[in-house]
Write a protein that holds these residues in place. Structure first.
Motif, PDB file in Angstrom:
ATOM      1  N   UNK A  54       0.822  -1.209   0.000  1.00 33.92           N
ATOM      2  CA  UNK A  54       0.000   0.000   0.000  1.00 33.92           C
ATOM      3  C   UNK A  54       0.856   1.258   0.000  1.00 33.92           C
ATOM      4  N   UNK A  55       2.014   1.214   0.689  1.00 33.66           N
ATOM      5  CA  UNK A  55       2.919   2.360   0.685  1.00 33.66           C
ATOM      6  C   UNK A  55       3.413   2.642  -0.728  1.00 33.66           C
ATOM      7  N   UNK A  56       3.684   1.580  -1.484  1.00 33.22           N
ATOM      8  CA  UNK A  56       4.100   1.752  -2.876  1.00 33.22           C
ATOM      9  C   UNK A  56       2.990   2.382  -3.702  1.00 33.22           C
ATOM     10  N   UNK A  57       1.745   1.952  -3.450  1.00 32.00           N
ATOM     11  CA  UNK A  57       0.610   2.506  -4.184  1.00 32.00           C
ATOM     12  C   UNK A  57       0.428   3.986  -3.860  1.00 32.00           C
ATOM     13  N   UNK A  58       0.627   4.352  -2.600  1.00 34.18           N
ATOM     14  CA  UNK A  58       0.514   5.757  -2.198  1.00 34.18           C
ATOM     15  C   UNK A  58       1.630   6.570  -2.850  1.00 34.18           C
ATOM     16  N   UNK A  62      -1.413   6.168  -6.710  1.00 32.80           N
ATOM     17  CA  UNK A  62      -2.551   5.322  -7.055  1.00 32.80           C
ATOM     18  C   UNK A  62      -3.535   5.172  -5.904  1.00 32.80           C
ATOM     19  N   UNK A  63      -3.127   5.627  -4.718  1.00 34.26           N
ATOM     20  CA  UNK A  63      -3.950   5.461  -3.528  1.00 34.26           C
ATOM     21  C   UNK A  63      -3.676   6.627  -2.590  1.00 34.26           C
ATOM     22  N   UNK A  64      -4.749   7.218  -2.027  1.00 29.68           N
ATOM     23  CA  UNK A  64      -4.583   8.299  -1.071  1.00 29.68           C
ATOM     24  C   UNK A  64      -4.287   7.756   0.319  1.00 29.68           C
ATOM     25  N   UNK A  65      -3.724   8.563   1.174  1.00 34.26           N
ATOM     26  CA  UNK A  65      -3.399   8.114   2.526  1.00 34.26           C
ATOM     27  C   UNK A  65      -4.657   7.760   3.314  1.00 34.26           C
ATOM     28  N   UNK A  66      -5.720   8.528   3.133  1.00 32.07           N
ATOM     29  CA  UNK A  66      -6.977   8.208   3.822  1.00 32.07           C
ATOM     30  C   UNK A  66      -7.543   6.879   3.335  1.00 32.07           C
TER      31      UNK A  66
END
Length: 289
Positions: A54-58, A62-66
């Motif tokens: 998920x850290x890579x996606x952020x 591609x992904x927000x922290x929320x």
């Protein structure tokens, strides 16, 4: 259950590379995800795998922290398989070891309360029929062959046994496409299914070329990437898959089909014996240390 939209509570057994990926994509789809692990150590390792992904996606936007935080809140862990009682779909993703899978399916069969709950085994070579017979509900047992990395690669092979009910097959296929956003290939319950029936002989042939001194691993891989437009050469792909996993898959395929092209070469067996398992161990056909 009448359609895939009603599947909202998913269980994942195991949180290695595949299990962590399955938990992640299920949570991304807004599902309630419960992951069974063997210990707190396994939980910590699995949680770190998910968090790294998920850290890579952020980092890539591609992904927000929320979104990441809410996704993580939808994933819980347990060491008690009895907590799976309310699950509507369970995907087992432990090592490619049939006795282990048979034991897990027997346990799941005993605790699941929903008679229409689907029991899926994530396998790349094992008999779905044999696994289904470990339960009292073989009609609800089905094979799923996800590809690594699960959050990235779109394909899932769906494999029904001769006892799998068509309704379970159709519901799972619809769930995978409509809810998880995957592409489905329906495969027969034969060792290797569709993809590995083509891929494993190719990988074994590349290993035999190295073993015989015909060509070096780097030259074989360069030949296939630059000459055949493969995104990755066969030996580097083997390292990514895991040489122990490939040895188990090739052995299972050879046992069923007795096709010499499936037989793992001695070099592969020796590498596995020596703990040279590929990228995950730091060394295989290439050195990743």
């Amino acid at each position: 259950m009448t359609d895939n939209a009603e599947i909202s509570r998913v269980g994942v057994v195991g949180c290695g590379v595949m299990g962590a990926g399955l938990a992640e994509i299920s949570a991304k789809a807004g599902l309630d995800v419960l992951v069974a692990v063997t210990s707190t150590t396994s939980e910590q390792a699995g949680r770190k795998r998910i968090e790294r992904s998920l850290a890579n996606a952020v980092a890539k936007g591609k992904l927000g922290e929320d979104e990441r935080d809410s996704l993580l809140e939808r994933i819980t862990f347990t060491t008690d398989i009895g907590d799976f009682a309310d699950r509507q779909l369970v995907v087992e993703a432990v090592t490619e070891h049939e006795p282990t899978k048979l034991k897990i399916f027997s346990q799941l069969d005993a605790v699941l309360e929903d008679d229409e709950a689907i029991l899926a085994t994530n396998t790349s070579s094992l008999s779905i029929m044999r696994i289904a017979r470990a339960t009292e509900r073989p009609g609800q047992v089905i094979g799923t062959h996800f590809f690594n990395p699960v959050p990235v690669l779109p394909l899932v092979e769906v494999v029904g046994s001769l006892l799998t009910e068509q309704s379970a097959h159709d519901r799972l296929a619809a769930f995978l496409t409509d809810v998880l956003g995957k592409e489905v290939v329906r495969a027969p319950d034969r060792s290797g299914f569709v993809v590995n029936a083509l891929l494993v002989p190719f990988l074994m042939a590349a290993m035999r070329m190295v073993e015989s001194g015909f060509a070096a691993a780097a030259d074989i891989d360069r030949g296939m990437t630059l000459g055949c437009a493969h995104p990755m050469g066969p030996l580097r792909l083997a390292d990514l898959i895991g040489l122990d996993t490939l040895h188990a898959v090739a052995t299972e395929m050879y046992e069923e089909h007795k096709e010499p092209l499936h037989a793992p070469p001695p070099l592969l067996a020796r590498m596995v014996d020596g703990g040279l398992l590929g990228k995950k161990s730091g060394r295989g056909f290439y050195d990743y240390r």
